[in-house]
Design a protein around this motif. Structure first.
Motif, PDB file in Angstrom:
ATOM      1  N   PHE A   1       0.830  -1.213   0.000  1.00  0.00           N
ATOM      2  CA  PHE A   1       0.000   0.000   0.000  1.00  0.00           C
ATOM      3  C   PHE A   1       0.863   1.262   0.000  1.00  0.00           C
ATOM      4  N   ASP A   2       1.975   1.231   0.722  1.00  0.00           N
ATOM      5  CA  ASP A   2       2.880   2.389   0.708  1.00  0.00           C
ATOM      6  C   ASP A   2       3.384   2.665  -0.710  1.00  0.00           C
ATOM      7  N   ALA A   3       3.711   1.589  -1.413  1.00  0.00           N
ATOM      8  CA  ALA A   3       4.184   1.747  -2.794  1.00  0.00           C
ATOM      9  C   ALA A   3       3.079   2.308  -3.685  1.00  0.00           C
ATOM     10  N   ALA A   4       1.834   1.853  -3.450  1.00  0.00           N
ATOM     11  CA  ALA A   4       0.701   2.342  -4.237  1.00  0.00           C
ATOM     12  C   ALA A   4       0.439   3.816  -3.960  1.00  0.00           C
ATOM     13  N   VAL A   5       0.588   4.216  -2.699  1.00  0.00           N
ATOM     14  CA  VAL A   5       0.418   5.627  -2.343  1.00  0.00           C
ATOM     15  C   VAL A   5       1.504   6.466  -3.020  1.00  0.00           C
ATOM     16  N   GLY A   6       2.740   5.944  -3.000  1.00  0.00           N
ATOM     17  CA  GLY A   6       3.845   6.664  -3.623  1.00  0.00           C
ATOM     18  C   GLY A   6       3.662   6.852  -5.112  1.00  0.00           C
TER      19      GLY A   6
END
Length: 317
Positions: free
Chosen positions: A86-91
């Protein structure tokens, strides 16, 4: 394909493929396994952009008590995978926020910090195990080695003249493609090297292990293969199988009243006895190879003075 058209499970799979080089092989193998076994069956065709904190919370609830009854440690591993994905998707702008950060999971319970009772310590030191691991367990106890360090110990790491062993490698075990793989890493888990000085009786276990290994080598014949010159090997000279070691240790501790103790309890017990004998955290740090005082103190448990320190200092067996 546009990231917004990907399902959550496809995105997690792509994330692990892209960022897998930043994880240890053992960690990556665990993440891939729990993605297939837990994340994919639950979310199925759910789009990444449709996932919110309520959906993640329902997923976590389905894993714990009343659901699949997975351990808290396993749930935290699953949470680590989702959080990273999810962090990667937010980024990348696919999500406005990380939904896993708004979901609640219970704190982990570390069951491996058990200190073994007197009876188990006596049983281990007396080699009452009647198994091929009877020399491994007492060596792990008196040295406070991690299992991976003991499994990667070589014969040339042992110096009976100086009364010490050199710990500078560890065994990596991971599953890939449905098969278990073994590798010897040229460093310990925390990338340190240390010399641990042992009581004289500890080297009797090494001598016993050498005789056992020679016997197994003769029995294996051409099938024997120990290219790494390992001290503790299976019946054909290969690295020990972790699950078999744990299973055997459980057979020792369960009848003696500590069913929740595990192989790592030997390290905790060894470090605790070292502290009881020296009252010096620096000694524990040098023995366990921890990089800081706080890490070393994690292994210290205030055990009763009646724990039989004499068995640590002399071989009364």
């Amino acid at each position: 394909m546009n990231i917004r058209e990907l399902t959550l499970t496809d995105w997690v799979t792509d994330y692990l493929e892209s960022f897998g080089r930043f994880y240890a092989k053992t960690t990556l193998a665990k993440y891939k396994a729990i993605t297939q076994c837990s994340i994919r069956p639950y979310f199925r065709d759910t789009l990444l952009t449709d996932v919110d904190e309520n959906m993640v919370q329902d997923f976590y609830d389905s894993l714990g008590e009343g659901g699949k009854n997975l351990s808290r440690q396993t749930i935290h591993l699953i949470h680590s995978v989702l959080k990273g994905a999810f962090d990667a998707a937010v980024g990348m702008g696919a999500l406005p926020y990380n939904p896993s950060e708004l979901a609640y999971i219970k704190r982990r319970i570390y069951g491996n910090n058990t200190v073994l009772c007197d009876e188990i310590i006596r049983s281990v030191l007396r080699k009452n195990n009647k198994s091929e691991y009877e020399n491994l367990f007492p060596v792990m106890l008196v040295s406070a080695m991690r299992y991976g360090e003991a499994a990667a110990l070589r014969w040339d790491d042992i110096d009976p003249v100086r009364g010490c062993i050199h710990i500078h490698r560890h065994l990596i075990t991971y599953n890939e493609g449905g098969h278990t793989h073994y590798e010897i890493a040229d460093s310990t888990k925390n990338r340190t090297s240390r010399f641990v000085y042992l009581p004289p009786f500890a080297f009797d276990y090494f001598e016993s292990q050498r005789k056992l290994q020679l016997k197994e080598r003769a029995a294996a014949g051409p099938a024997w293969s120990n290219p790494d010159n390992l001290v503790f090997t299976n019946e054909t000279g290969g690295p020990l199988r972790y699950y078999k070691v744990c299973r055997r240790f459980k057979k020792i501790v369960t009848p003696l009243g500590q069913p929740y103790a595990n192989i790592h309890s030997l390290r905790h017990t060894g470090a605790s006895i070292c502290f009881m004998a020296t009252r010096n955290i620096s000694s524990v740090r040098a023995m366990t190879g921890n990089s800081g005082m706080a890490s070393a103190s994690y292994y210290i448990h205030y055990i009763d003075r009646e724990r039989g320190q004499a068995e640590w200092q002399e071989k009364s067996i």
